[in-house]
Write an enzyme that holds these catalytic residues in place. Sequence first.
Site, PDB file in Angstrom:
ATOM      1  N   CYS A  79       9.209  33.805  21.133  1.00 53.16           N
ATOM      2  CA  CYS A  79       8.890  33.026  22.334  1.00 53.16           C
ATOM      3  C   CYS A  79      10.156  32.855  23.180  1.00 53.16           C
ATOM      4  O   CYS A  79      10.711  33.831  23.672  1.00 53.16           O
ATOM      5  CB  CYS A  79       8.244  31.694  21.967  1.00 53.16           C
ATOM      6  SG  CYS A  79       7.413  30.905  23.376  1.00 53.16           S
ATOM      7  N   HIS A 184       3.648  33.650  19.393  1.00 55.92           N
ATOM      8  CA  HIS A 184       4.088  32.945  18.188  1.00 55.92           C
ATOM      9  C   HIS A 184       3.433  33.562  16.952  1.00 55.92           C
ATOM     10  O   HIS A 184       2.274  33.261  16.656  1.00 55.92           O
ATOM     11  CB  HIS A 184       3.714  31.463  18.268  1.00 55.92           C
ATOM     12  CG  HIS A 184       4.553  30.681  19.208  1.00 55.92           C
ATOM     13  ND1 HIS A 184       5.755  30.118  18.835  1.00 55.92           N
ATOM     14  CD2 HIS A 184       4.373  30.362  20.510  1.00 55.92           C
ATOM     15  CE1 HIS A 184       6.281  29.474  19.866  1.00 55.92           C
ATOM     16  NE2 HIS A 184       5.459  29.620  20.901  1.00 55.92           N
ATOM     17  N   GLU A 186       3.905  32.746  13.950  1.00 52.84           N
ATOM     18  CA  GLU A 186       3.621  31.655  13.008  1.00 52.84           C
ATOM     19  C   GLU A 186       2.366  30.867  13.370  1.00 52.84           C
ATOM     20  O   GLU A 186       1.902  30.037  12.586  1.00 52.84           O
ATOM     21  CB  GLU A 186       4.836  30.716  12.908  1.00 52.84           C
ATOM     22  CG  GLU A 186       5.040  29.766  14.063  1.00 52.84           C
ATOM     23  CD  GLU A 186       5.714  30.374  15.283  1.00 52.84           C
ATOM     24  OE1 GLU A 186       6.051  29.606  16.207  1.00 52.84           O
ATOM     25  OE2 GLU A 186       5.901  31.616  15.325  1.00 52.84           O
TER      26      GLU A 186
END
Length: 208
Positions: A79, A184, A186
Site C-alpha cells: 500500500c 493489502h 493481509e
Amino acid sequence: MIAIIDYGVGNLFSLKSSFACIGVQVKVTNKKEDIEEADGIILPGVGAFEDAAKKLRETGLVDVIKAQVAKGKPLMGICLGMQMLFDKSFEYGEHEGLGLIKGNVKPIADVIPSDYKVPHIGWNALQFKKDSPLFKYIKNGDYVYFVHSFYATDCEDAVSATSEYGAELTACVEDKNVFGCQFHPEKSGTIGLNILKAFAEMKEGEIC
C-alpha cells in the site's frame, strides 16, 4: 525469517497474523541487525506519504534497507509502503521517495471518472502484465482488497499487474528483488496469503 519494518505506520498486527497463518516466522522490528539477518523485508504503510517518509527516515533505516536490496535481498512494499518505493509522490505537494523503482505517485482522481469515489475501497481483479514470482500461487483475475487515493505511474517497465477502477491503475510492481502491492495482501483472504507465501519463498540473490 521475514522482517516487518516498524516505523509507526502500517497494519503490523494483521501482517504478522497473516504470516503466522502460513507458517512463516516474522519479526516486527526497527533494528538494523534484524533487517540484516532477515531472509526478506516487508515495508508496510498506511496514511499520508509525507508523514510516513519522515518517520521512516527518522528511524535511520533507509540506508540499511537500500544496502540489503543492493545485496539482492527481497523487499516488498505494501500500500503506502509500495508508493514509498518510487522516486516521488505528488500527494499534497512533492515528496522524495526511496528511489528503488523508477516512477511517481499521483492522485487517482486525475485519471478516474468524476463519479467514482475516492478513495478507491474494495475488491478488484488483478490483470497480469508479465510473469512474476509473486504470482506463483495465484491466477490472473483473482480478487484482492484495495484502499487508496493515489497510484503509481510513469513506471510502465515495472508494472506486473493492474486493476480496473474507472481506469487502469497500477496494482503490482517489481524491479529485480524489489516488489510492491498497492492492495493489502493481509486483507485479501486466501489470495493474499498465497502472495505472501510466494514472497516468503524468495531467496537472496535468486531473483534477477
